[in-house]
Scaffold this motif. Structure first.
Motif, mmCIF file in Angstrom:
data_model
loop_
_atom_site.group_PDB
_atom_site.id
_atom_site.type_symbol
_atom_site.label_atom_id
_atom_site.label_comp_id
_atom_site.label_asym_id
_atom_site.label_seq_id
_atom_site.Cartn_x
_atom_site.Cartn_y
_atom_site.Cartn_z
ATOM 1 N N VAL A 250 0.833 -1.202 0.000
ATOM 2 C CA VAL A 250 0.000 0.000 0.000
ATOM 3 C C VAL A 250 0.868 1.252 0.000
ATOM 4 C CG1 VAL A 250 -1.594 1.353 1.391
ATOM 5 C CG2 VAL A 250 -2.010 -1.066 1.065
ATOM 6 N N SER B 83 0.467 2.400 -4.075
ATOM 7 C CA SER B 83 -0.814 3.103 -4.206
ATOM 8 C C SER B 83 -0.679 4.232 -5.226
ATOM 9 C CB SER B 83 -1.244 3.680 -2.853
ATOM 10 O OG SER B 83 -1.590 2.663 -1.950
ATOM 11 N N LYS C 244 -5.477 1.082 -4.456
ATOM 12 C CA LYS C 244 -4.656 0.733 -3.304
ATOM 13 C C LYS C 244 -4.453 -0.785 -3.279
ATOM 14 C CE LYS C 244 -5.120 3.570 0.170
ATOM 15 N NZ LYS C 244 -4.262 4.672 -0.291
#
Length: 664
Positions: free
Chosen positions: A514, A518, A617
């Motif tokens: 993440v 992302s 994400k």
């Protein structure tokens, strides 16, 4: 409003006073019994704990009833509810602000006391008397705090508002219904570990039996704390509209610090139970874990910081809690200093051994907690000294947290393979070097496949995660001698540890992916237009309006395509709550195991267009999936059969014979 309604607040207030009386007697009578060697006085501990819990439940239910029937003559209800508020949120509004959340806190404490009273019947009577007396001391302090400074039943007469105020729109969400009670169960549950430690210091009996009694209660509190922190992270992710899952907010830190110390406490209890070592460590960790939960209470309710999670801004309340914290920590450490000779460990272990790895594990956990504590409190101290405003941001916390966590994962992986008392680095290295090489190779190849470039933090995070996973599986393979059918025979406590360690590895993967992969895009988009982000195309399909029970909202429906195929329809909202006129963003999220698609609305623009934030994400769910694994691992450990054994009757009888000479 009927006369019956009007008497309910007084009924709840009276129940809270009765709970205070029970808690006070719960402190005095059992300790007098211990001091005099009178089992009949010690036996009062259980019914007094039961009475305290019962009266606290009555008080909490009385407040909930006032919310449900819109009794706005109660100031707390008038400030935090509204006639149009949906009933589920009226219930959660009970703990949606300071006074009610504190009442929930003390009720949880009463329920933990009740559980200890009736699920620990195998404990010697003097031990359970001391434990419940210590928990009663904590109850006395916090019930008095509630009655004196934070009474949720204070009247708002004769000018009660007709419609009421409203619950903070941020808190009108399912997350508020489940997050605070779960987190409080973890916070308050640490009082049980604290009480067992103080009771053991009082009696001078810090042995394997004490560790075995304390360990399942500590594990239960740790489970609740783990789930509570994960729920808070999940709530912040989807409700605040930023798309982040952790912000190093001071109140978030306040829950993480006791979790870290409680994790160290669990490992220390294992060594005390198995080898009779780390007694001093175990007692101090129990004291500090609960003290940090009290510190979290101080931070949230003192007004010393501003946060979406903070409830109070009354300096008087802060001083009261600070005094309780000082008495708790100061009194505990004074008792520890007096009883220090009784907690000395006599066993030995070599520099390379499981004990040493567990000691390093505990040191790293405590250092991480200390680093977070410094980063959280330093701006407050700096401001208090009149030196100005100072902010410690995420960069500082990450700089401290990441390298220490990497070292912790390495120690955990190696420690699981080590032997008690004495081992050799050669033997451990022989078993684990293939895992280390495989982890590094995998961590290097993965970012090259994903993005065509090496990312140092990705390599580091994946290396640690894969290393921990492979080391765990190797340990299971060795202990089961390569036979899958033997794995259930390894014991529930061991299997719980394995699952918890795998949960840590899963969370590390989620955080790593993440944080590094992302993508997001802030766009101006009008009906019929499309925006591309990565492999996904977001189409503004339709705008409109929605009328809710206590709000109206502008809403935008998005169609999301991948390879020209419709894969999801998302509805994002911008809500305006009627009572306060507050405007809130409700993000739309498409969830899958390997990625989240996240859409949140900004401001309205011309010609029906909106400012929007689009995000992709990867592996977001793994952050919380790992927490679920950890909690399930703790639950498995609690099922270990040795925690259900009744105390040896001869030992119990012998301890009972000693009561005449035992002082409280």
């Amino acid at each position: 409003m009927t006369e019956l309604y009007s008497m309910v607040p007084e009924f709840g207030q009276l129940a809270l006073i009765f709970a205070f009386v029970c808690a006070a007697f719960q402190v005095v009578i059992p300790l007098v019994g211990v001091n005099r060697g009178a089992p009949w006085l010690m036996a009062y501990a259980r019914p007094l704990a039961t009475g305290q819990a019962l009266f606290l439940l009555i008080s909490l239910f009385s407040l909930a009833y006032c919310f449900v029937v819109d009794d706005f003559s109660v100031a707390y209800v008038a400030a935090n509810s509204n006639t149009a508020l949906p009933t589920p949120f009226k219930i959660s509004a009970v703990w949606g602000a300071h006074e009610g959340s504190l009442l929930l806190w003390v009720t949880m404490l009463g329920l933990w006391s009740l559980a200890v009273a009736w699920l620990s019947k195998s404990l010697p009577i003097d031990m359970i008397a001391r434990v419940l007396a210590v928990m009663g001391m904590v109850s006395v302090g916090f019930i008095l705090f509630t009655l004196e400074t934070s009474n949720p039943f204070s009247r708002h007469l004769p000018s009660a508002p007709a419609e009421g105020g409203d619950l903070n729109p941020l808190l009108q969400d399912f997350g508020l219904i489940v997050h605070p009670p779960t987190l409080y169960m973890g916070y308050v549950g640490l009082s049980v570990a604290f009480a067992f430690a103080i009771a053991a210091l009082m009696s001078g009996r810090l042995d394997a039996a004490w560790a075995r009694w304390s360990r399942p209660w500590t594990t239960a509190a740790w489970i609740f704390l783990t789930v509570g922190i994960a729920l808070g992270s999940w709530w912040a992710y989807y409700e605040l509209g930023w798309g982040g899952w952790w912000f190093w907010d001071p109140v978030e830190n306040a829950s993480l610090m006791p979790w870290l110390v409680a994790t160290a406490l669990l490992h220390s209890l294992a060594v005390t139970e198995k080898r009779g070592l780390f007694k001093s460590w175990t007692v101090l960790l129990a004291i500090f874990a609960f003290s940090l939960s009290l510190l979290g209470t101080f931070l949230v309710r003192s007004g010393v910081l501003t946060s979406v999670h903070a409830f109070a801004s009354d300096p008087e309340r802060g001083i009261f809690i600070l005094a309780l914290l000082g008495i708790c920590v100061g009194g505990s450490l004074l008792l520890y200093a007096i009883k220090a000779p009784t907690v000395a460990s006599t066993g030995r272990f070599e520099l390379v051994s499981r004990e040493m790895f567990l000691l390093l594990n505990n040191l790293l956990l405590v250092v991480i907690a200390l680093a977070i504590l410094i980063g959280t409190l330093y701006p407050l101290v700096y401001d208090f000294m009149g030196l100005g405003k100072l902010s410690v941001g995420a960069a500082w916390f990450n700089t401290m947290f990441v390298p220490l966590s990497v070292g912790l994962a390495v120690v955990v992986g190696a420690g699981a393979m080590s032997r008690w008392k004495v081992d050799s680095l050669g033997r451990i290295g022989t078993m684990l070097w293939p895992a280390a090489i495989a982890a590094i190779v995998f961590a290097i190849i993965t970012p090259m496949i994903i993005s065509g470039e090496l990312k140092g933090m990705v390599v580091l995070g994946l290396s640690v995660s894969i290393w921990l996973t492979l080391a765990t599986f190797i340990d299971v393979w060795k202990k089961s001698r390569g036979q899958i059918t033997r794995i259930p025979n390894l014991g529930m406590s061991y299997l719980g540890m394995i699952l918890a360690h795998l949960g840590v590895a899963v969370t590390i993967v989620g955080v790593t992916m993440v944080a590094n992969y992302s993508t997001e895009k802030s766009v101006r988009i009008a009906p019929g237009e499309r925006e591309t982000l990565g492999d996904y195309v977001f189409e503004f399909a339709q705008g409109g309006h929605i009328t809710g029970p206590n709000y109206t909202s502008d809403a935008v429906r998005f169609n999301v395509y991948e390879d020209d195929k419709l894969i999801s329809t998302l509805m994002a909202e911008k809500r305006r709550y009627t009572a306060r006129g507050s405007v809130m963003t409700e993000a739309a999220i498409d969830v899958s195991l390997f990625r989240d698609l996240y859409v949140s609305m900004g401001e309205p623009l011309d010609n029906g267009a909106w400012g929007m934030r689009l995000q992709v994400k990867p592996f977001m769910r793994w952050v919380w999936l790992g927490a679920i694994f950890m909690a399930c691992g703790g639950f498995l450990a609690m099922l270990d059969k040795r925690y259900r054994r009744r105390a040896d009757k001869k030992v119990t009888a012998a301890k009972g014979a000693e009561l005449g000479g035992v002082n409280a």
